[in-house]
Design a protein around this motif. Sequence first.
Motif, short mmCIF file in Angstrom:
data_model
loop_
_atom_site.label_atom_id
_atom_site.label_comp_id
_atom_site.label_asym_id
_atom_site.label_seq_id
_atom_site.Cartn_x
_atom_site.Cartn_y
_atom_site.Cartn_z
N PRO A 76 22.28 16.38 -58.44
CA PRO A 76 23.12 16.92 -59.52
C PRO A 76 22.34 17.94 -60.35
N ALA A 77 23.06 18.90 -60.87
CA ALA A 77 22.42 19.97 -61.63
C ALA A 77 21.78 19.46 -62.92
N ASP A 78 22.27 18.33 -63.43
CA ASP A 78 21.74 17.84 -64.70
C ASP A 78 20.74 16.70 -64.52
N TRP A 113 17.69 7.97 -60.05
CA TRP A 113 17.89 9.39 -59.75
C TRP A 113 16.66 10.04 -59.12
N TYR A 114 15.52 9.36 -59.14
CA TYR A 114 14.30 9.87 -58.50
C TYR A 114 13.76 8.84 -57.52
N PRO A 141 18.24 12.03 -52.48
CA PRO A 141 18.40 13.49 -52.55
C PRO A 141 18.41 14.11 -51.15
N ASP A 142 19.37 14.96 -50.90
CA ASP A 142 19.53 15.50 -49.55
C ASP A 142 18.50 16.57 -49.20
N ASP A 143 17.66 16.96 -50.17
CA ASP A 143 16.61 17.93 -49.86
C ASP A 143 15.31 17.26 -49.43
#
Length: 448
Positions: free
Chosen positions: A19-21, A135-136, A200-202
Amino acid sequence: MENAVKDWRGRSYRPGPVPADRTRMFLLALAAMAAISPLQYGYAALHARQASGLTLLAIWIACQAAGALPALHLVRRRRLSVRACLAAGAALSGLGLLAAGLTPAGAPALIGYAVLGGLGAGLVYGVCGEVVSSWYPERPAARVGLITGAFGYGAVPLLLWAGIAPGTTSAAFLVCAALATAVIATAARRLRLPPAQWWPDDVDPRTHALDAARLRTSPEAVKQFGLAQALRTRTLPALALMLVGAGAVSVFDVIAVASTGAWGALALLVALNGAGRSVAMRAADRYGRRRVLAAVFGALAAGQVLLAVAVQSAAAGAAGARTGAGDVLPGAAADTGLGAALGAAGPEAAVGSPLLWLGAVAAGLGGGAFYPLLASLVRELFGTERATEIHAVVYSAKAVAGVLAVALALTALTAPGAALLAAAALAALPALATPRLRIPGLPATIPL
């Protein structure tokens, strides 16, 4: 969101867009953790010098440690939203800081600061850690270490304010109350949990799981332990006992250095208490968590020895000065306590003592870094799926640490040297035990 993928251990991941945020959520969690810092370190430095203040601090620590576990349980199962939990944390933390500023003693402080303020800080601490680690997932320990560091150094502005204008500490607490309420309420509006098993997809989760360099310093758990399974191991009680000893010494050091009146040394101790956490996590990624954790405990123990030597040296010098000057009246009561020992020769003796400053540096570096290291060890030893709940059980041992810190502080009123040496022993024992921690599930015949 794509279909789930599995790594070589069978753990499932659901890769999705970042997500961008995400960075904004991390920064808001960090700010919220900094906002609740005055509740522990500010109160310990400014109000916990008498028996009543020490009692309230012990109750606050117990409520803060106990409040995180049920909140995490409800948030992880989506029975309580992050917004509702942090909104309650904002109101309760602000109320606790108001009580600390307006009524630092008595029944209002007991209910407002110790109980409600402690529960509010527990909500914020637990939920912010859960959101950031979720988120991480590719580097949870490092990110959680950064936000728990803010919980350490967030009280530094308050301590500097107290050193510059000691008569306005009540106003300082009121300002902290307003800031904490606003910051945590803002975080409540923005923070949220990702979908279950999000990744995270990256970052390819299978490549990440096979990273040889990471596995050398941070080996994977034998399996994903549940909470009940972890409670049946010997490792979980050992981690809790480590936190009890080191946590008690960490809080006691703030009270001890504050009693000397050396506000610069106190601000340095608290700042290093927070900043040392991120440094320790970086070192752990390179050298291994158990090695770094043992070094952190060793630094904490060394800080107690340095402070004890500073106390004895200052007391001996002050006694010699009084004897030479003949300024002690017959029958006069001897001044006791850590502040008396370091400050008997005048304020400059306490503030300018090199051993005091060296002790503050060592105690600061060791006094906070063990918290994120223990949290990351829980992930390493018990797996990641239930790591937050298992760590919450370990963290709840901080309630016992608060009682032990009060006992050390009360002992320091009459025997400061003995209290500091006892604190050194409490920090040295975990340092000796850490290298012998065994990964649960491995046969006992496999060497450590």
